[in-house]
Scaffold this motif. Structure first.
Motif, short mmCIF file in Angstrom:
data_model
loop_
_atom_site.label_atom_id
_atom_site.label_comp_id
_atom_site.label_asym_id
_atom_site.label_seq_id
_atom_site.Cartn_x
_atom_site.Cartn_y
_atom_site.Cartn_z
N PRO A 6 0.66 -1.12 0.05
CA PRO A 6 0.03 0.12 0.02
C PRO A 6 0.81 1.33 0.09
CG PRO A 6 -0.81 -1.46 1.62
CD PRO A 6 0.38 -2.22 1.18
N THR A 7 0.32 2.36 -0.56
CA THR A 7 1.03 3.61 -0.72
C THR A 7 1.51 4.25 0.60
OG1 THR A 7 -0.91 4.72 -0.96
CG2 THR A 7 0.27 4.02 -3.17
N ASN A 8 0.69 4.01 1.62
CA ASN A 8 0.70 4.54 3.00
C ASN A 8 1.65 3.65 3.91
OD1 ASN A 8 -0.98 2.49 3.36
ND2 ASN A 8 -2.32 3.62 4.60
N SER A 9 2.56 2.43 3.31
CA SER A 9 3.17 1.60 4.21
C SER A 9 4.44 2.30 4.68
CB SER A 9 3.72 0.47 3.35
OG SER A 9 2.86 -0.49 2.85
N ILE A 10 4.71 2.10 5.83
CA ILE A 10 5.95 2.49 6.55
C ILE A 10 7.29 1.85 5.98
CG2 ILE A 10 4.81 3.22 8.70
CD1 ILE A 10 6.04 0.83 10.17
N GLU A 11 8.45 2.44 6.24
CA GLU A 11 9.39 1.71 5.70
C GLU A 11 10.37 1.47 7.01
OE1 GLU A 11 11.27 4.17 2.79
OE2 GLU A 11 9.84 3.68 1.26
N TRP A 12 11.01 0.17 6.67
CA TRP A 12 12.27 -0.09 7.58
C TRP A 12 13.46 -0.55 6.72
CZ3 TRP A 12 14.55 -4.85 7.93
CH2 TRP A 12 15.60 -5.03 8.87
N LEU A 13 14.59 0.12 6.67
CA LEU A 13 15.94 0.02 6.11
C LEU A 13 15.35 0.25 4.47
CD1 LEU A 13 17.47 -3.17 7.38
CD2 LEU A 13 18.09 -0.74 7.92
N LEU A 24 6.23 -3.13 15.16
CA LEU A 24 7.54 -3.50 14.55
C LEU A 24 8.25 -4.43 15.53
CD1 LEU A 24 9.02 -0.42 12.95
CD2 LEU A 24 7.64 -2.37 11.81
N HIS A 25 8.72 -5.55 15.17
CA HIS A 25 9.47 -6.49 16.01
C HIS A 25 10.89 -6.30 15.42
CE1 HIS A 25 6.17 -7.82 18.46
NE2 HIS A 25 5.55 -8.11 17.53
N LEU A 29 12.72 -8.60 12.40
CA LEU A 29 13.10 -7.86 11.07
C LEU A 29 14.29 -8.14 10.87
CD1 LEU A 29 10.70 -4.71 11.20
CD2 LEU A 29 10.65 -6.85 9.78
N ASN A 30 15.53 -7.92 11.63
CA ASN A 30 16.75 -7.85 11.18
C ASN A 30 16.94 -9.44 11.11
OD1 ASN A 30 17.79 -5.35 11.91
ND2 ASN A 30 17.45 -5.23 13.92
N ARG A 31 16.64 -10.37 11.75
CA ARG A 31 16.74 -11.69 11.57
C ARG A 31 16.35 -12.27 10.23
NH1 ARG A 31 17.92 -15.35 15.88
NH2 ARG A 31 18.36 -16.75 14.39
N ILE A 32 15.33 -11.76 9.65
CA ILE A 32 14.76 -12.29 8.35
C ILE A 32 15.73 -11.32 7.30
CG2 ILE A 32 12.83 -11.52 6.78
CD1 ILE A 32 11.07 -11.83 9.32
N LEU A 36 17.83 -13.27 4.37
CA LEU A 36 17.73 -12.70 2.99
C LEU A 36 19.00 -12.41 2.45
CD1 LEU A 36 14.29 -10.91 2.93
CD2 LEU A 36 14.54 -13.36 2.22
N MET A 37 19.35 -11.50 2.97
CA MET A 37 21.08 -11.02 2.38
C MET A 37 22.07 -12.25 2.23
SD MET A 37 20.43 -7.79 1.56
CE MET A 37 18.81 -8.20 1.17
N ARG A 38 22.02 -13.02 3.41
CA ARG A 38 22.83 -14.37 3.13
C ARG A 38 22.45 -15.19 2.02
NH1 ARG A 38 22.21 -14.80 8.54
NH2 ARG A 38 20.85 -16.87 8.18
#
Length: 142
Positions: A6-13, A24-25, A29-32, A36-38
């Protein structure tokens, strides 16, 4: 298939996420994100399958339920790969990765949110389930 948030979504990184800021947890989020990066450093294309796992009401969930579930999936994928190889077909390593969280809500029973990541070259879809109703439909050929 990717759906535009959605256009009103907040952002993280710099990435849009679909939840309220107070929900937010960051640990999750950091573990996920790390997973994904690995994965992307190891292979450029992945299929992500998200599922919720629940037990029937009144049944308890053993402590090692997710481990047993993942080990079962790995064994089934290994068997499928061996079948392909023995038929002389190309059989890519599925490179199974996963992330999960157990959630307790108002219910007495927990449920699990699970994302399974597979090498896209080995598995790009969940198969053609329409064929299972056919007389000649074969689960192994989906």
């Amino acid at each position: 298939m990717f759906k535009t948030p959605p256009t009103n979504s907040i952002e993280w990184l710099g990435l849009p996420i679909q939840m309220e800021h107070d929900q937010l947890h960051l640990h999750y989020l950091n573990r996920i994100h790390d997973l994904l990066m690995r994965c992307l450093a190891e292979h450029p294309r992945w299929t992500v399958i998200r599922v919720d796992l629940r037990s029937p009401e009144g049944c308890s969930i053993p402590e090692n339920a997710i481990t047993r579930f993942i080990e079962s999936i790995k064994a089934q994928l290994k068997y499928a790969r061996e079948v392909k190889q023995s038929a002389g077909k190309r059989a890519y390593d599925p490179m199974v990765r996963y992330v999960w969280v157990r959630e307790w809500n108002q219910a007495d029973q927990p449920h699990f949110h699970l994302a399974i990541l597979l090498n896209h070259d080995a598995y790009f879809s969940l198969g053609n389930y329409g064929r299972l109703g056919d007389e000649d439909g074969d689960y192994d050929e989906m």
